[in-house]
Design a protein around this motif. Structure first.
Motif, short mmCIF file in Angstrom:
data_model
loop_
_atom_site.label_atom_id
_atom_site.label_comp_id
_atom_site.label_asym_id
_atom_site.label_seq_id
_atom_site.Cartn_x
_atom_site.Cartn_y
_atom_site.Cartn_z
N GLN A 1 -32.21 0.18 -4.48
CA GLN A 1 -33.27 0.60 -5.39
C GLN A 1 -32.86 0.30 -6.83
N SER A 2 -33.86 0.08 -7.67
CA SER A 2 -33.56 0.02 -9.10
C SER A 2 -34.70 0.70 -9.84
N ALA A 3 -34.43 1.11 -11.06
CA ALA A 3 -35.46 1.76 -11.89
C ALA A 3 -35.15 1.42 -13.34
N PRO A 4 -36.12 0.90 -14.08
CA PRO A 4 -35.87 0.40 -15.43
C PRO A 4 -35.31 1.46 -16.38
N ILE A 5 -34.54 1.02 -17.35
CA ILE A 5 -34.01 1.88 -18.41
C ILE A 5 -34.74 1.53 -19.69
N VAL A 6 -35.13 2.56 -20.45
CA VAL A 6 -35.81 2.32 -21.74
C VAL A 6 -35.09 3.13 -22.82
N ILE A 7 -34.56 2.45 -23.83
CA ILE A 7 -33.87 3.10 -24.94
C ILE A 7 -34.78 2.97 -26.17
N GLY A 8 -35.13 4.09 -26.78
CA GLY A 8 -36.05 4.07 -27.92
C GLY A 8 -35.40 3.53 -29.20
N ASP A 9 -36.22 3.43 -30.25
CA ASP A 9 -35.71 2.95 -31.54
C ASP A 9 -34.68 3.93 -32.12
N ASP A 10 -33.76 3.40 -32.89
CA ASP A 10 -32.81 4.20 -33.69
C ASP A 10 -31.90 5.11 -32.86
N VAL A 11 -31.72 4.78 -31.60
CA VAL A 11 -30.79 5.56 -30.77
C VAL A 11 -29.36 5.08 -31.03
N TRP A 12 -28.41 6.01 -31.02
CA TRP A 12 -26.99 5.63 -31.08
C TRP A 12 -26.32 6.05 -29.77
N ILE A 13 -25.55 5.16 -29.20
CA ILE A 13 -24.86 5.45 -27.95
C ILE A 13 -23.36 5.33 -28.18
N GLY A 14 -22.64 6.44 -27.96
CA GLY A 14 -21.21 6.52 -28.28
C GLY A 14 -20.32 5.83 -27.27
N ILE A 15 -19.06 5.73 -27.64
CA ILE A 15 -18.05 5.02 -26.85
C ILE A 15 -18.01 5.52 -25.40
N GLY A 16 -18.00 4.58 -24.47
CA GLY A 16 -17.77 4.92 -23.07
C GLY A 16 -18.89 5.68 -22.39
#
Ligand SMILES: CC(C)(COP(=O)(O)OP(=O)(O)OC[C@H]1O[C@@H](n2cnc3c(N)ncnc32)[C@H](O)[C@@H]1OP(=O)(O)O)[C@@H](O)C(=O)NCCC(=O)NCCS
Lengths: 195, 193
Positions: free
Chosen positions: B139-154
């Motif tokens: 199975q797969s399901a799409p990922i959606v990251i909005g504007d101006d998001v910050w994602i930290g190390i690891g």
């Protein structure tokens, strides 16, 4: 005696790196090792430092950072998708294990690669003593699945068909057919069991 | 020593290479900077576009686009990709002005079945010399990251997750559920702060 002399090395046909394979590495028929670069920080003086079973795939980003006593046994049909193994003990990986990218398997949480340069002759591993009875410091059972970015520390003993969720950190037994999840980790029974 | 690497030089590792060499299905906006060509080596997507980078997207050496034949990644303008590993079987969409740090995995599938017997079959199929057509479906399901998001190390972003605009994901956080806009998430499993 099997010794690791970088000078008279064996070469993988497809290798892009010219480090060569240490003598005390055993590759079974049909396995795939991306590069001898995996042995960049390898100091094992065991009779067999790393063995890779038949049709197991060891891919880019995998490193065997072994101390003088370090040893890794990998069974058949295993997949290591870019795994750092840092040990001076025995890491035992059974058949069909799937280990995702950025997994670290290490005896110590603050591990550094073993020193290569100031290796002393006197530290050479005693051969044969307790060879067959050596206990693994970390064990991964048959058909276990280790999700990406997980960390397995000393004491991790992953049972058959067990799953370690992506990103989890485990330092104890995970019984057969259970899921270890989180950091600190919790154990949950898996719905799907071998029938 | 191998003569070839000496004659090619190291431009291909430092962003100074002919981006026109990339497959046509990798579309770059104006002013994109890609440090290392090999970031796309594992891009096996048959889709077009396979990868769509907006204007001025920066891609550092640690970024990896690992796309299955059915995968598609879209990144909005002015985003900075330091070290994301995109594991994509379907679709991963990243907004504008997003920052993704070192050793972050975004995986829109688990890529292997939970059922132990099916997984053993899968392990044989993906093994060297195995028959990939014998892989059980996953199975797969799409990922959606909005504007101006910050994602930290690891941090890890798992299948089906939607992260709202302006959210902050802490280092090492594991995100397996949707994150509302503006939310700060930390820990594994991640909790709002
Ligand atoms: C362990 C795993 C298989 C579970 O998948 P699943 O059963 O579909 O899990 P769900 O998404 O239904 O989540 C179930 C619960 O566990 C949590 N969870 C899921 N994965 C988690 C993870 N990796 N870490 C922490 N919590 C997790 C979910 O938030 C959810 O919690 P809730 O019920 O409190 O909301 C999956 O999360 C995983 O880690 N897969 C590994 C993927 C991988 O490494 N792929 C790389 C390619 S080899």
């Amino acid at each position: 005696m099997m010794r690791n002399h970088p000078a008279d090395h064996r070469q993988l046909e497809h290798d892009w790196y010219d480090g060569g394979l240490p003598d005390n590495v055993r590759l079974d028929e049909g396995c795939w090792l991306h590069s001898s670069y995996a042995f960049l920080h390898y100091a094992s003086q065991r009779p067999c430092g790393v063995s890779i079973g038949k049709a197991s795939g060891i891919y880019r980003g995998t490193f065997f950072n072994l101390g003088l006593q370090g040893e890794v046994r990998i069974g058949h049909y295993c997949t290591l998708r870019g795994v750092i193994i840092n040990t001076n003990g025995l890491v035992d990986i059974d058949d069909y294990a799937l280990i995702a990218h950025q997994v670290v398997i290490s005896d110590a949480a603050s591990a550094i690669p073993p020193a290569r340069s100031n290796r002393k002759e006197s530290e050479v591993a005693p051969e044969a003593a307790g060879e067959t009875t050596r206990q693994p410091t970390i064990r991964i059972g048959r058909n276990a699945w280790i999700g990406c970015g997980a960390v397995l520390l000393a004491g991790a003993d992953i049972g058959m068909d067990a799953i370690v969720a992506a990103g989890s950190s485990v330092n104890g037994p995970v019984p057969a057919g259970t899921l270890a999840i989180g950091n600190p980790y919790q154990l949950r029974p898996l719905k799907q069991q071998r029938s | 020593m191998s003569g070839t690497s000496a004659t090619i030089g190291y431009g291909h590792l430092r962003g100074d290479w002919d981006y026109g060499d990339l497959p046509a299905s990798i579309h770059l906006g104006q002013g994109c900077w890609i440090e290392r060509r090999d970031s796309f080596e594992r891009c096996r997507s048959q889709r077009d576009p396979a990868v769509l980078l907006g204007n001025r997207v920066q891609v550092y050496t640690w970024a990896t686009f690992n796309l299955e034949p059915t995968g598609q990644v879209e990144v909005g303008e002015d985003s900075i990709l330091v070290g994301p590993v995109f594991m994509c079987a379907d679709r991963i969409q990243v907004g504008k002005r997003v920052v993704i740090s070192y050793q972050v995995t975004l995986a829109d599938s688990d890529f292997h079945p939970m059922d132990p017997l099916l997984r053993e079959q899968d392990a044989r199929a993906v093994a060297p010399g195995g028959d990939l057509s014998k892989r059980p479906p996953y199975q797969s399901a799409p990922i959606v990251i909005g504007d101006d998001v910050w994602i930290g190390i690891g941090a890890l972003i798992l299948k089906g997750v939607r992260i709202g605009a302006g959210a902050r994901i802490g280092a090492g956080a594991v995100i397996s559920r949707d994150v509302p806009a503006g939310c700060v998430m930390e820990g594994n499993p991640a909790r709002p702060q």
